[in-house]
Structure formats: C-alpha cells, structure tokens
Enzyme design. Structure first.
Site, PDB file in Angstrom:
ATOM      1  N   CYS A 152      12.280   4.364   3.391  1.00  0.00           N
ATOM      2  CA  CYS A 152      12.322   5.808   3.146  1.00  0.00           C
ATOM      3  C   CYS A 152      12.936   6.485   4.371  1.00  0.00           C
ATOM      4  O   CYS A 152      12.460   7.501   4.852  1.00  0.00           O
ATOM      5  CB  CYS A 152      10.949   6.368   2.814  1.00  0.00           C
ATOM      6  SG  CYS A 152       9.657   5.974   4.006  1.00  0.00           S
ATOM      7  N   GLY A 185       0.360   1.221  -3.352  1.00  0.00           N
ATOM      8  CA  GLY A 185       0.365   0.512  -4.623  1.00  0.00           C
ATOM      9  C   GLY A 185       1.217   1.092  -5.718  1.00  0.00           C
ATOM     10  O   GLY A 185       1.245   0.549  -6.833  1.00  0.00           O
ATOM     11  N   GLY A 186       1.934   2.186  -5.455  1.00  0.00           N
ATOM     12  CA  GLY A 186       2.723   2.813  -6.512  1.00  0.00           C
ATOM     13  C   GLY A 186       3.785   1.900  -7.082  1.00  0.00           C
ATOM     14  O   GLY A 186       3.935   1.784  -8.319  1.00  0.00           O
ATOM     15  N   LYS A 187       4.540   1.228  -6.234  1.00  0.00           N
ATOM     16  CA  LYS A 187       5.613   0.356  -6.712  1.00  0.00           C
ATOM     17  C   LYS A 187       5.052  -0.889  -7.380  1.00  0.00           C
ATOM     18  O   LYS A 187       5.596  -1.373  -8.380  1.00  0.00           O
ATOM     19  CB  LYS A 187       6.550   0.001  -5.553  1.00  0.00           C
ATOM     20  CG  LYS A 187       7.273   1.211  -4.965  1.00  0.00           C
ATOM     21  CD  LYS A 187       8.172   0.808  -3.808  1.00  0.00           C
ATOM     22  CE  LYS A 187       8.888   2.017  -3.203  1.00  0.00           C
ATOM     23  NZ  LYS A 187       7.949   2.926  -2.509  1.00  0.00           N
ATOM     24  N   ALA A 201       0.833  -1.204   0.000  1.00  0.00           N
ATOM     25  CA  ALA A 201       0.000   0.000   0.000  1.00  0.00           C
ATOM     26  C   ALA A 201       0.873   1.263   0.000  1.00  0.00           C
ATOM     27  O   ALA A 201       1.920   1.288   0.651  1.00  0.00           O
ATOM     28  CB  ALA A 201      -0.924  -0.007   1.220  1.00  0.00           C
ATOM     29  N   ASP A 260       9.222  -2.901   0.899  1.00  0.00           N
ATOM     30  CA  ASP A 260       9.247  -1.463   1.205  1.00  0.00           C
ATOM     31  C   ASP A 260       8.853  -1.342   2.665  1.00  0.00           C
ATOM     32  O   ASP A 260       7.698  -1.124   3.002  1.00  0.00           O
ATOM     33  CB  ASP A 260       8.277  -0.726   0.283  1.00  0.00           C
ATOM     34  CG  ASP A 260       8.350   0.781   0.445  1.00  0.00           C
ATOM     35  OD1 ASP A 260       9.226   1.258   1.199  1.00  0.00           O
ATOM     36  OD2 ASP A 260       7.533   1.485  -0.171  1.00  0.00           O
TER      37      ASP A 260
END
Length: 429
Positions: free
Chosen positions: A371, A254-256, A252, A318
């Site tokens: 990140c 969901g970009g990657k 979540a 991630d």
C-alpha cells in the site's frame, strides 16, 4: 478521565506526537465520550493529523516560545483548534471557545489564556502565516515525502497529495456467496443508505456517507465487509482455483484472506502473520463470514517449521510498507514515518520475498502487494529480487493503472481507490 470531546481528542493526538499509533490510541479515547460525540472526536483526530505538517509550522510562528514536553496535550489542543479554524465549518467563535474550555478538562487552566491568544492571533494573521510556509507544508506533507512524490510521480504528485488530504470513502466488499452486488445495492437503497458500484472490483460498493457497520444490512451475517476497492483486487489477481494450496503470508487483519475464500471456498488456505495479537482479527473475520482457514503465527522472512516442507500453488504477500498509498486512512503516517524508514522497509520486503520463494511450487504464482506509492518499495524491490532469483519470472498484471517496470500502480484517487502496487511473479518449472 476526559469527558470533554476536544480534550479527549487532544490526549489522543498528544499520544501520536509522542510516537504512538492512532489506531491504538483512538479506541480508548472514544470510550471517554458519549456516543453522539464520537464522530466529532474522530474527525478532530484524523483531521488534525492529516493537516499536521501545515498546522505545526503555523503554530510555531504563533508561539513566543516552544511548549515543554509535559504539555504535549496543550500543543495537541492548539493544533486541533487551528484545524477547526482552517478546515471545518465550525464557526470561528465557537471553535475558539470550545478549544479554550477544554483546558479545564485537561486540568491545565493556566493554558486558557495561551489558547485564546494563539487562536485569535491566527484569525488575524492567517494569510501572513501561510505565505511563510514551504511548498511541502502548504501541501500538508512532510518534506521528505513531498520530495519523494515529486521525484517518483512528477506529473501526478499534486493529485496524490490532494487525495491524501481528503477523508477516504467507505467501501464495501459484497460477499457473493450471499448474493450479487446488484441485489445488495437494492438492499442498501431500501435501508436509505445511498451507494454506488465500484469501477474496478466486481464486489466493490462505495457508500455516499460512512455508516456504522451495525447499520449495514446483513453485516453480522457476513453479507458484506469493509474493504477498499484497490485491496479487493488482490484476490482476483492471485486467481486461486479449487483444490489449490494458498498462503496469505501477511494476513492480518484478514480482509484479503477472507476474500480469497469467498471467491473460491474449495482452496486450502493458510493465513499467517507475524503479530499474534492481530491474528485474532483474522479469526474474528473468518468466524463472522463462516469461512475456514489454518491460522498460523510466523515471520514471512523466516517461515516457521510447519511451512518449511510445504509447497503452495499461490502465495499472497501484502508486505509491510510505508503506507504512503493509504495516508488518508492513516494520517499519523505523516508524523511517524521517516525518510530512512524506506530503505529499511525495502530490505524487509526483499527478505520476505526470499523467505517465501522456496515455499512456492514450480509453476506457482506469487502476488507482491504494497500500500505504498514509492518506487523504492515497489518496482525496485521486485527488480532486485528478480536479479537475484534465477527461477523467478515477471507476469503481466491485468489491471488498469500506472504501468511501472515491474508491476502496476494504482494511485490514491479522490472518492476512489487507495494507492496500491501489484506485481505478479511466477516460479519457472
């Protein structure tokens, strides 16, 4: 319901002061003001929180006694008043008048005189107030984070903190299934949207000024998505190939996951996340981009039964982290994150790697991403995992950035990418 922009911003900021997340509080605040005032409301919220570690100690100097907990909204209003005077182009007299007037919308007219006195005192004493601040407060960072950055990045700490205090760029990821980056740059130019190509990711486009996604040509049809350039590198580094089984373990919003499918639609992708409510964002993004993936709720540290017998060729992790590399996008991190959170996050990251490793087939690759810019969450986590996992080997990461012992670190850059860490692991055959 507040209709005054500064009052609405004060209520959202007060919610963060009480431990809430701006991402959760801001949508409701935006609904209380007119469309033309929403940009100002967002600026006030993000800016005030971005400079909170500098504004709060100055406010303490200006108050004769602390405000009561029930007056968090007035504390927040005073902070956003100081932010306007210190960091915006709003004329001083207008900022003071509008902030004082917001007390009425908050139903606290008694605070009118207090707000007026505090803000005018600031205008008279600002140089003296700043002289009394600690180096961390001057840099607008909490003490613990200031010290951690100085320790981990002694030469780059000042630049990192300066970037953290800036408004981040709006970056697009072009969907090359619909056309090239060059073609989309031309489409943007035709729509009078100034933009330039990114330097690291081949799909990245930087907008000169943020715009509503509804104004982006073809956005609803999936021509482009909003994603920072550093985040766009993950799909390229994972390098999934046609026919492979791929797990995005903390997917979540969901970009990657979507980027993986844009680059290679012929993979079998499972997008998993522990948060069921956030998985809807994954589904929404897949639907807009007309992509297919299995969407599954599950804890990466203890994968659910449907995954236990499966083996994946590639896994993207991630990992949940301090978000210290994306503070400019999430300034409430400066208030909500604590020093002792880092050890707890590092332990969680270790558990996630241990939980997912059995799902990776021999010869397969796992990309660990955070990140964060803190060593405790990055190289240190990978080092401990390698020491405890006999069939895990570190692979080189082909990426320009700060080379660390167990990966590559991108640092937040002014007008450039966010701060992300990448480490690539292979399971020996």
């Amino acid at each position: 319901m507040a209709t005054d922009t500064r009052a609405a911003a004060a209520l959202a900021i007060a919610g963060v002061l009480e431990g809430g997340s701006l991402n959760q509080l801001l949508p409701a605040a935006l609904e209380t003001v007119g469309a033309r005032d929403r940009g100002l409301l967002q600026q006030l919220c993000y800016g005030t929180l971005r400079y909170y570690p500098r504004l709060q100690p100055q406010l303490q100097q200006l108050l004769s006694k602390p405000l009561k907990n029930r007056d968090r909204d007035i504390e927040a209003l005073l902070l956003l008043g100081l932010y306007q005077l210190e960091e915006t182009r709003v004329p001083d007299h207008a900022a003071v008048a509008a902030t004082v007037a917001a007390t009425r919308a908050l139903n606290k007219v008694w605070a009118k005189g207090l707000c007026n006195a505090v803000l005018r005192s600031y205008l008279r004493q600002r140089e003296e107030l700043v002289r009394k601040l600690s180096p961390a407060a001057v840099a607008a960072h909490p003490d613990w984070l200031f010290e951690a950055l100085q320790r981990d990045w002694p030469e780059q700490a000042a630049a990192i903190m300066a970037a953290n205090n800036e408004q981040p760029p709006m970056v697009l990821r072009v969907n090359r299934r619909h056309g090239s980056r060059e073609a989309y740059l031309e489409t943007l130019a035709a729509a009078d949207i100034a933009a330039t190509a990114g330097q690291l990711a081949p799909e990245a486009i930087y907008l000169q000024q943020p715009v509503d996604v509804a104004a982006l040509p073809g956005f609803a049809a999936g021509w482009a998505s909003v994603q920072d350039e550093a985040a766009q590198l993950a799909a390229h580094l994972l390098g999934a190939r046609a026919g492979e089984r791929v797990l995005d373990a903390c997917a979540a919003p969901g970009g990657k996951a979507c980027h993986l499918l844009e680059l290679e639609p012929a993979i079998a992708l499972t997008a998993m996340d522990v948060d069921a409510s956030r998985l809807q964002r994954v589904r929404d993004n897949l639907q807009r981009l007309t992509l297919q993936a299995e969407v599954l709720q599950g804890n990466a540290a203890a994968p659910p039964a449907p995954l236990q017998e499966q083996r994946f060729d590639r896994i993207l992790v991630d990992a949940p982290c301090s978000a210290s590399g994306v503070i400019r996008r999430h300034p409430d991190v400066k208030l909500l994150r604590r020093e002792d959170d880092i050890a707890a996050l590092a332990a969680q990251q270790q558990w996630i790697l241990q939980g997912l490793w059995p799902l990776l087939r021999p010869g397969g690759s796992l990309l660990y991403v955070t990140c964060s810019v803190l060593e405790a969450e990055n190289s240190a986590v990978v080092q401990r995992f390698l020491a405890a996992t006999g069939d895990a080997a570190l692979e080189p990461v082909a990426l320009p950035g700060e080379q660390r012992t167990h990966g590559v670190q991108l640092l937040p850059a002014s007008g450039g990418p966010d701060g992300l860490f990448f480490s690539l692991l292979q399971r020996r055959r």
